[in-house]
Design an enzyme around this catalytic site. Structure first.
Site, PDB file in Angstrom:
ATOM      1  N   ARG A   1       0.815  -1.223   0.000  1.00 55.25           N
ATOM      2  CA  ARG A   1       0.000   0.000   0.000  1.00 55.25           C
ATOM      3  C   ARG A   1       0.842   1.264   0.000  1.00 55.25           C
ATOM      4  O   ARG A   1       0.473   2.279  -0.580  1.00 55.25           O
ATOM      5  CB  ARG A   1      -0.886   0.037   1.248  1.00 55.25           C
ATOM      6  CG  ARG A   1      -2.233  -0.558   1.087  1.00 55.25           C
ATOM      7  CD  ARG A   1      -2.921  -0.543   2.414  1.00 55.25           C
ATOM      8  NE  ARG A   1      -2.000  -0.867   3.500  1.00 55.25           N
ATOM      9  CZ  ARG A   1      -2.345  -1.009   4.760  1.00 55.25           C
ATOM     10  NH1 ARG A   1      -3.586  -0.822   5.129  1.00 55.25           N
ATOM     11  NH2 ARG A   1      -1.466  -1.317   5.680  1.00 55.25           N
TER      12      ARG A   1
ATOM     13  N   ASP B 210      -3.431  -1.011  -3.215  1.00 51.33           N
ATOM     14  CA  ASP B 210      -4.193  -1.461  -2.050  1.00 51.33           C
ATOM     15  C   ASP B 210      -5.083  -2.579  -2.565  1.00 51.33           C
ATOM     16  O   ASP B 210      -5.991  -2.330  -3.363  1.00 51.33           O
ATOM     17  CB  ASP B 210      -5.023  -0.307  -1.470  1.00 51.33           C
ATOM     18  CG  ASP B 210      -5.778  -0.740  -0.212  1.00 51.33           C
ATOM     19  OD1 ASP B 210      -6.056  -1.965  -0.085  1.00 51.33           O
ATOM     20  OD2 ASP B 210      -6.081   0.116   0.634  1.00 51.33           O
ATOM     21  N   VAL B 211      -4.833  -3.795  -2.134  1.00 53.39           N
ATOM     22  CA  VAL B 211      -5.535  -4.928  -2.753  1.00 53.39           C
ATOM     23  C   VAL B 211      -7.036  -4.901  -2.466  1.00 53.39           C
ATOM     24  O   VAL B 211      -7.799  -5.582  -3.145  1.00 53.39           O
ATOM     25  CB  VAL B 211      -4.948  -6.290  -2.323  1.00 53.39           C
ATOM     26  CG1 VAL B 211      -3.499  -6.419  -2.720  1.00 53.39           C
ATOM     27  CG2 VAL B 211      -5.143  -6.555  -0.860  1.00 53.39           C
TER      28      VAL B 211
ATOM     29  N   ASP C 252       5.818 -23.945   2.469  1.00 50.76           N
ATOM     30  CA  ASP C 252       6.223 -24.302   3.828  1.00 50.76           C
ATOM     31  C   ASP C 252       7.732 -24.170   3.800  1.00 50.76           C
ATOM     32  O   ASP C 252       8.419 -25.005   3.202  1.00 50.76           O
ATOM     33  CB  ASP C 252       5.805 -25.733   4.172  1.00 50.76           C
ATOM     34  CG  ASP C 252       6.075 -26.025   5.640  1.00 50.76           C
ATOM     35  OD1 ASP C 252       7.163 -25.635   6.129  1.00 50.76           O
ATOM     36  OD2 ASP C 252       5.220 -26.609   6.303  1.00 50.76           O
ATOM     37  N   HIS C 253       8.250 -23.095   4.390  1.00 45.35           N
ATOM     38  CA  HIS C 253       9.659 -22.779   4.114  1.00 45.35           C
ATOM     39  C   HIS C 253      10.605 -23.858   4.640  1.00 45.35           C
ATOM     40  O   HIS C 253      11.759 -23.919   4.222  1.00 45.35           O
ATOM     41  CB  HIS C 253      10.027 -21.379   4.631  1.00 45.35           C
ATOM     42  CG  HIS C 253      10.216 -21.291   6.105  1.00 45.35           C
ATOM     43  ND1 HIS C 253       9.195 -21.016   6.961  1.00 45.35           N
ATOM     44  CD2 HIS C 253      11.316 -21.453   6.867  1.00 45.35           C
ATOM     45  CE1 HIS C 253       9.659 -21.006   8.204  1.00 45.35           C
ATOM     46  NE2 HIS C 253      10.938 -21.272   8.171  1.00 45.35           N
TER      47      HIS C 253
ATOM     48  N   ASP D 292       0.453 -23.046  14.725  1.00 43.15           N
ATOM     49  CA  ASP D 292       1.553 -22.253  14.190  1.00 43.15           C
ATOM     50  C   ASP D 292       2.688 -23.149  13.687  1.00 43.15           C
ATOM     51  O   ASP D 292       3.357 -22.808  12.711  1.00 43.15           O
ATOM     52  CB  ASP D 292       2.078 -21.301  15.278  1.00 43.15           C
ATOM     53  CG  ASP D 292       3.030 -20.250  14.723  1.00 43.15           C
ATOM     54  OD1 ASP D 292       2.797 -19.781  13.591  1.00 43.15           O
ATOM     55  OD2 ASP D 292       4.014 -19.891  15.413  1.00 43.15           O
TER      56      ASP D 292
ATOM     57  N   HIS E 153       4.941 -27.149   9.513  1.00 44.91           N
ATOM     58  CA  HIS E 153       6.337 -27.608   9.455  1.00 44.91           C
ATOM     59  C   HIS E 153       6.513 -29.019  10.016  1.00 44.91           C
ATOM     60  O   HIS E 153       7.165 -29.868   9.425  1.00 44.91           O
ATOM     61  CB  HIS E 153       7.248 -26.673  10.247  1.00 44.91           C
ATOM     62  CG  HIS E 153       7.080 -25.223   9.912  1.00 44.91           C
ATOM     63  ND1 HIS E 153       6.970 -24.769   8.622  1.00 44.91           N
ATOM     64  CD2 HIS E 153       7.014 -24.110  10.692  1.00 44.91           C
ATOM     65  CE1 HIS E 153       6.845 -23.452   8.627  1.00 44.91           C
ATOM     66  NE2 HIS E 153       6.859 -23.026   9.869  1.00 44.91           N
TER      67      HIS E 153
HETATM   68  P1  NAP Z   1       3.872  -7.643   7.563  1.00 49.21           P
HETATM   69  O1  NAP Z   1       5.216  -7.244   8.010  1.00 49.21           O
HETATM   70  O2  NAP Z   1       2.696  -7.208   8.361  1.00 49.21           O
HETATM   71  O3  NAP Z   1       3.691  -7.113   6.064  1.00 49.21           O
HETATM   72  C1  NAP Z   1       2.454  -7.097   5.428  1.00 49.21           C
HETATM   73  C2  NAP Z   1       2.609  -6.512   4.044  1.00 49.21           C
HETATM   74  O4  NAP Z   1       1.315  -6.425   3.472  1.00 49.21           O
HETATM   75  C3  NAP Z   1       3.202  -5.124   4.029  1.00 49.21           C
HETATM   76  O5  NAP Z   1       4.052  -4.994   2.936  1.00 49.21           O
HETATM   77  C4  NAP Z   1       1.974  -4.237   3.848  1.00 49.21           C
HETATM   78  O6  NAP Z   1       2.324  -3.082   3.140  1.00 49.21           O
HETATM   79  C5  NAP Z   1       1.117  -5.107   2.960  1.00 49.21           C
HETATM   80  N1  NAP Z   1      -0.284  -4.759   3.027  1.00 49.21           N
HETATM   81  C6  NAP Z   1      -1.064  -4.622   4.145  1.00 49.21           C
HETATM   82  N2  NAP Z   1      -2.324  -4.289   3.790  1.00 49.21           N
HETATM   83  C7  NAP Z   1      -2.334  -4.206   2.446  1.00 49.21           C
HETATM   84  C8  NAP Z   1      -3.339  -3.883   1.500  1.00 49.21           C
HETATM   85  N3  NAP Z   1      -4.593  -3.589   1.853  1.00 49.21           N
HETATM   86  N4  NAP Z   1      -2.997  -3.890   0.190  1.00 49.21           N
HETATM   87  C9  NAP Z   1      -1.747  -4.180  -0.202  1.00 49.21           C
HETATM   88  N5  NAP Z   1      -0.763  -4.492   0.643  1.00 49.21           N
HETATM   89  C10 NAP Z   1      -1.041  -4.508   1.951  1.00 49.21           C
HETATM   90  O7  NAP Z   1       3.721  -9.203   7.387  1.00 49.21           O
HETATM   91  P2  NAP Z   1       4.898 -10.279   7.171  1.00 49.21           P
HETATM   92  O8  NAP Z   1       5.461 -10.632   8.491  1.00 49.21           O
HETATM   93  O9  NAP Z   1       5.807  -9.818   6.105  1.00 49.21           O
HETATM   94  O10 NAP Z   1       4.071 -11.552   6.688  1.00 49.21           O
HETATM   95  C11 NAP Z   1       3.534 -11.684   5.395  1.00 49.21           C
HETATM   96  C12 NAP Z   1       2.870 -13.060   5.288  1.00 49.21           C
HETATM   97  O11 NAP Z   1       3.838 -14.061   5.481  1.00 49.21           O
HETATM   98  C13 NAP Z   1       1.793 -13.299   6.347  1.00 49.21           C
HETATM   99  O12 NAP Z   1       0.821 -14.154   5.795  1.00 49.21           O
HETATM  100  C14 NAP Z   1       2.552 -14.058   7.432  1.00 49.21           C
HETATM  101  O13 NAP Z   1       1.712 -14.871   8.198  1.00 49.21           O
HETATM  102  C15 NAP Z   1       3.474 -14.886   6.564  1.00 49.21           C
HETATM  103  N6  NAP Z   1       4.688 -15.308   7.253  1.00 49.21           N
HETATM  104  C16 NAP Z   1       5.575 -14.384   7.738  1.00 49.21           C
HETATM  105  C17 NAP Z   1       6.739 -14.801   8.343  1.00 49.21           C
HETATM  106  C18 NAP Z   1       7.755 -13.825   8.865  1.00 49.21           C
HETATM  107  O14 NAP Z   1       8.822 -14.279   9.266  1.00 49.21           O
HETATM  108  N7  NAP Z   1       7.488 -12.534   8.850  1.00 49.21           N
HETATM  109  C19 NAP Z   1       6.996 -16.165   8.485  1.00 49.21           C
HETATM  110  C20 NAP Z   1       6.080 -17.084   7.972  1.00 49.21           C
HETATM  111  C21 NAP Z   1       4.927 -16.634   7.355  1.00 49.21           C
HETATM  112  P3  NAP Z   1       1.921  -1.593   3.576  1.00 49.21           P
HETATM  113  O15 NAP Z   1       2.229  -1.479   5.031  1.00 49.21           O
HETATM  114  O16 NAP Z   1       2.773  -0.737   2.702  1.00 49.21           O
HETATM  115  O17 NAP Z   1       0.510  -1.494   3.288  1.00 49.21           O
END
Ligand code: NAP
Length: 501
Positions: A62, A105-106, A190-191, A248, A253
């Protein structure tokens, strides 16, 4: 993350896949996962010459960013999250030149128009899409992609976990995905499957004739799978409290690891054969249900304590409210088929445990009779330890003779070390996402999870949660920095088994 500077030559173009996508679209590119893992992985692949020269990477989120600012932020993220990595400046420049940014913005369908213009011609060039956003945004992202003409036959879609929080919600997500992307173009991440040692488990089992004849109930006493974390909530309280350790970690995993340990040999290493064998295992898991949940599961929640010598607040204090979410779970599982008849699989995972480690232990049976008598010392049964993190190794514990001239032979347990870091000392340690991103770009789904696997996983997990609810089971407290509630120790000790701490 520890990464050494690259040594050696870049692979030749012959290593690049002919069917590779020429555009990669990363949703959630400003988020934590993209900054810490995805962009660093892509940079490493780029530096090794593993990306097509004409691959373009389009980031979106976004935030209102220009491409120049996005490139700058990316350079900063690479410095921050790849501290020891020092490729030539030219590699950084050419990587950043691949990147562009389009704000979307999706939840607003009209904002996809700019994306469609930025990725013109992807029907011929091939498009790989990675949704690194909250799953609640998947449905709107997919319908936006469809409306913008980006869900065409040359587009494939990768999704991060969590894919739902039970079988019903997982099916809903899968149906929403299927409406635009058929199963063969859906890549569920699944990393753990991207980790070298996890793939090495397959190499060890099916690339050597030593282990497979013994890989049955005839020679194996039990299997332990531990995924322990030292960290607590780390600011993810909202998400974690809704999820808990079972959903979780175990649902994804740990069940994938179990499936790889327990599966029959696939006829070849391809997406259908490997995933067919994994899903058979997942469907053979004996349900832990209302009848068995009390004796076969333990749930815990950490209270105040100390980890690594540092004081740690209890879960509820950290969260700021009362909670009945489990931060620890231990299970005794069985795979009901010929190979694994009577072999327990003990699984354990939790937060604020004494060490961070992911490990599979295969405990073999003892020799039927000791020829060395009492003076030989205790004959420990062989163990195979497959360590996935923090270090990666495979270690076989065997009995050998202690050096000396004693008339009686004294034996000692010694590790036969198949350390990957020593055997491949000149190779840098890869991020699991490197493998997965490369496979996504090249269109190889072998290391991604198929829908039937995810649903079999949820089916098994839902029965456990139903059992917990039915019996009103609440998490037992444990001190942060310990190995969970004492009931987890009793779970294995009842069978004469100790956890491999
Ligand atoms: P995050 O830090 O909260 O990032 C979310 C992303 O989504 C941001 O780039 C945000 O961008 C974007 N976003 C939010 N609302 C949006 C909208 N309405 N339209 C378009 N973009 C939008 O989350 P994350 O930790 O990177 O995790 C991402 C996914 O991976 C999640 O499903 C999480 O469960 C999964 N995951 C993460 C990890 C990890 O280590 N972080 C590990 C395993 C799985 P803006 O703020 O610019 O809107």
């Amino acid at each position: 993350m520890q990464i050494k500077a690259l040594a050696g030559e870049k692979p030749s173009g012959a290593n690049l896949s002919a069917g590779a996508a020429q555009s990669l679209l990363l949703f959630g590119v400003t988020g934590d996962l993209a900054q810490r893992m995805l962009l660093p992985s892509l940079f490493a692949l780029h530096c090794e010459g593993l990306l097509q020269p004409d691959l373009t990477i389009i980031g979106t989120a976004r935030s209102a960013l220009e491409t120049a600012a996005f490139r700058q932020d990316t350079a900063e993220a690479l410095r921050r999250f790849m501290p020891g990595y020092a490729p030539p400046q030219a590699d950084l420049d050419s990587f950043l030149a691949r990147l562009s940014y389009v704000p979307v913005d999706v939840t607003e369908a009209e904002s996809f128009g700019a994306l469609a213009s930025a990725i013109k011609g992807s029907e011929d060039r091939g498009l790989a899409i990675f949704l690194s956003t909250a799953p609640s945004l998947f449905a709107s992202a997919i319908s936006g992609l469809e409306a913008a003409g980006l869900a065409h036959g040359s587009a494939r879609l990768a999704l991060e976990k969590p894919l739902g929080n039970d079988l019903g919600s997982s099916r809903e997500i899968n149906e929403a995905v299927l409406a635009a992307f058929p199963e063969e173009r859906t890549f569920r991440i699944d990393h753990y499957l991207g980790k070298e040692t996890v793939q090495n488990l397959l190499a060890l089992r099916f690339g050597n004739c030593l282990f497979e004849p013994l890989w049955t109930a005839a020679a194996i006493d039990h299997v332990q799978i531990t995924v322990s974390e030292t960290v607590g909530l780390e600011g993810r309280g909202g998400f974690y409290d809704e999820t808990g350790a079972l959903r979780d970690m175990v649902q994804n995993h740990m069940l994938q690891l179990l499936a790889l340990v327990a599966m029959e040999p696939p006829a070849q290493f391809d997406a259908t054969a490997v995933r067919d064998e994994k899903v058979k295992v997942l469907r053979s898991l004996r349900p832990i249900d209302r009848e068995t949940v009390v004796s076969h599961s333990v749930l815990g929640q950490y209270g105040a304590g100390a980890v690594d010598g540092q004081p740690v607040k209890g879960y509820e204090e950290d969260l700021g409210r009362r909670s009945e979410t489990e931060t620890f779970v231990a299970l005794k599982a069985h795979v009901d088929n010929w190979r694994w008849k009577g072999v327990p699989f003990y699984l354990r995972t939790g937060k604020c445990l004494p060490v961070r480690q992911s490990e599979i232990l295969v405990q073999f049976k003892p020799v039927p009779h000791s020829i060395f008598g009492d003076r030989g010392g205790e004959l420990a049964a062989n163990k195979l330890v497959i360590r996935l993190q923090p270090d990666e190794y495979i270690r076989l514990l065997v009995m050998v003779k202690e050096p000396g001239l004693d008339r009686s032979i004294r034996l000692r347990e010694v590790p036969l070390d198949l350390s990957l870091s020593d055997a491949f000392a000149n190779q840098r340690k890869r991020i699991a996402y490197e493998r997965l991103l490369l496979d996504l770009i090249n269109g190889d789904p072998t290391l991604f999870v198929r829908r039937d696997e995810v649903e079999a996983q949820w089916d098994w997990i839902d029965a456990i949660r139903d059992g917990w609810a039915y019996h009103g089971l609440k998490p037992k407290p444990y001190v942060a920095g310990s190995w969970g509630p004492s009931a987890a120790i009793a779970l294995t000790e009842r069978d004469g088994v100790s956890w491999n701490d």
